[in-house]
Scaffold this motif. Sequence first.
Motif, PDB file in Angstrom:
ATOM      1  N   THR A 170      -8.659 -19.278 -44.382  1.00 53.65           N
ATOM      2  CA  THR A 170      -7.360 -19.072 -45.033  1.00 53.65           C
ATOM      3  C   THR A 170      -7.537 -18.524 -46.441  1.00 53.65           C
ATOM      4  O   THR A 170      -6.811 -17.620 -46.867  1.00 53.65           O
ATOM      5  CB  THR A 170      -6.560 -20.390 -45.064  1.00 53.65           C
ATOM      6  N   SER A 185      -5.039 -29.143 -29.737  1.00 58.77           N
ATOM      7  CA  SER A 185      -3.770 -28.496 -30.087  1.00 58.77           C
ATOM      8  C   SER A 185      -4.008 -27.531 -31.237  1.00 58.77           C
ATOM      9  O   SER A 185      -4.941 -27.699 -32.020  1.00 58.77           O
ATOM     10  CB  SER A 185      -2.726 -29.537 -30.478  1.00 58.77           C
ATOM     11  N   LEU A 186      -3.158 -26.524 -31.316  1.00 62.11           N
ATOM     12  CA  LEU A 186      -3.297 -25.504 -32.352  1.00 62.11           C
ATOM     13  C   LEU A 186      -2.173 -25.652 -33.365  1.00 62.11           C
ATOM     14  O   LEU A 186      -1.004 -25.721 -32.998  1.00 62.11           O
ATOM     15  CB  LEU A 186      -3.246 -24.104 -31.732  1.00 62.11           C
ATOM     16  N   THR A 187      -2.560 -25.678 -34.614  1.00 62.50           N
ATOM     17  CA  THR A 187      -1.563 -25.738 -35.684  1.00 62.50           C
ATOM     18  C   THR A 187      -0.986 -24.348 -35.898  1.00 62.50           C
ATOM     19  O   THR A 187      -1.542 -23.342 -35.440  1.00 62.50           O
ATOM     20  CB  THR A 187      -2.203 -26.223 -36.996  1.00 62.50           C
ATOM     21  N   SER A 188       0.113 -24.292 -36.601  1.00 59.56           N
ATOM     22  CA  SER A 188       0.702 -22.986 -36.915  1.00 59.56           C
ATOM     23  C   SER A 188      -0.252 -22.170 -37.794  1.00 59.56           C
ATOM     24  O   SER A 188      -0.304 -20.943 -37.677  1.00 59.56           O
ATOM     25  CB  SER A 188       2.056 -23.150 -37.595  1.00 59.56           C
ATOM     26  N   GLU A 189      -1.019 -22.845 -38.631  1.00 57.22           N
ATOM     27  CA  GLU A 189      -1.985 -22.149 -39.484  1.00 57.22           C
ATOM     28  C   GLU A 189      -3.062 -21.464 -38.632  1.00 57.22           C
ATOM     29  O   GLU A 189      -3.422 -20.319 -38.892  1.00 57.22           O
ATOM     30  CB  GLU A 189      -2.626 -23.138 -40.454  1.00 57.22           C
ATOM     31  N   ARG A 209      -2.730 -20.581 -35.455  1.00 61.30           N
ATOM     32  CA  ARG A 209      -2.065 -19.504 -34.718  1.00 61.30           C
ATOM     33  C   ARG A 209      -1.867 -18.274 -35.603  1.00 61.30           C
ATOM     34  O   ARG A 209      -2.078 -17.140 -35.171  1.00 61.30           O
ATOM     35  CB  ARG A 209      -0.722 -19.974 -34.171  1.00 61.30           C
ATOM     36  N   ASP A 210      -1.469 -18.493 -36.854  1.00 65.21           N
ATOM     37  CA  ASP A 210      -1.282 -17.376 -37.786  1.00 65.21           C
ATOM     38  C   ASP A 210      -2.597 -16.649 -38.056  1.00 65.21           C
ATOM     39  O   ASP A 210      -2.628 -15.414 -38.097  1.00 65.21           O
ATOM     40  CB  ASP A 210      -0.682 -17.867 -39.104  1.00 65.21           C
ATOM     41  N   ASP A 267      -3.563 -14.576 -35.009  1.00 63.48           N
ATOM     42  CA  ASP A 267      -2.774 -13.356 -34.977  1.00 63.48           C
ATOM     43  C   ASP A 267      -3.273 -12.363 -36.018  1.00 63.48           C
ATOM     44  O   ASP A 267      -3.377 -11.163 -35.758  1.00 63.48           O
ATOM     45  CB  ASP A 267      -1.298 -13.694 -35.217  1.00 63.48           C
TER      46      ASP A 267
END
Length: 83
Positions: free
Chosen positions: A38, A67-71, A73-74, A77
């Motif tokens: 990040t 599980s995947l956090t939104s962080e 996933r971002d 992507d």
Amino acid sequence: MIGCSRVPVPRYAPSHQLDVAAAHTALHQYPEAIGVLTQLRQTRPEWLRQQRYAADILHKIIRRRRSLTSEIRDLADFVRLPL
């Protein structure tokens, strides 16, 4: 004494940070690895997007997490890693 702002950042510094993220991943320290990725996204976005190594590290993290956090996933992507 030289101030920190005058010390040039080596060109290999981002590559070293990817190695740090890989080491955290190998030690199952996923939040730390995601933190490094990040930070690279914030400081060297154009460079990070071109690094296959970053996608490989993130792929290892994704494979090992339940599980995947939104962080995550971002980041996936951003480095064009299909989920």
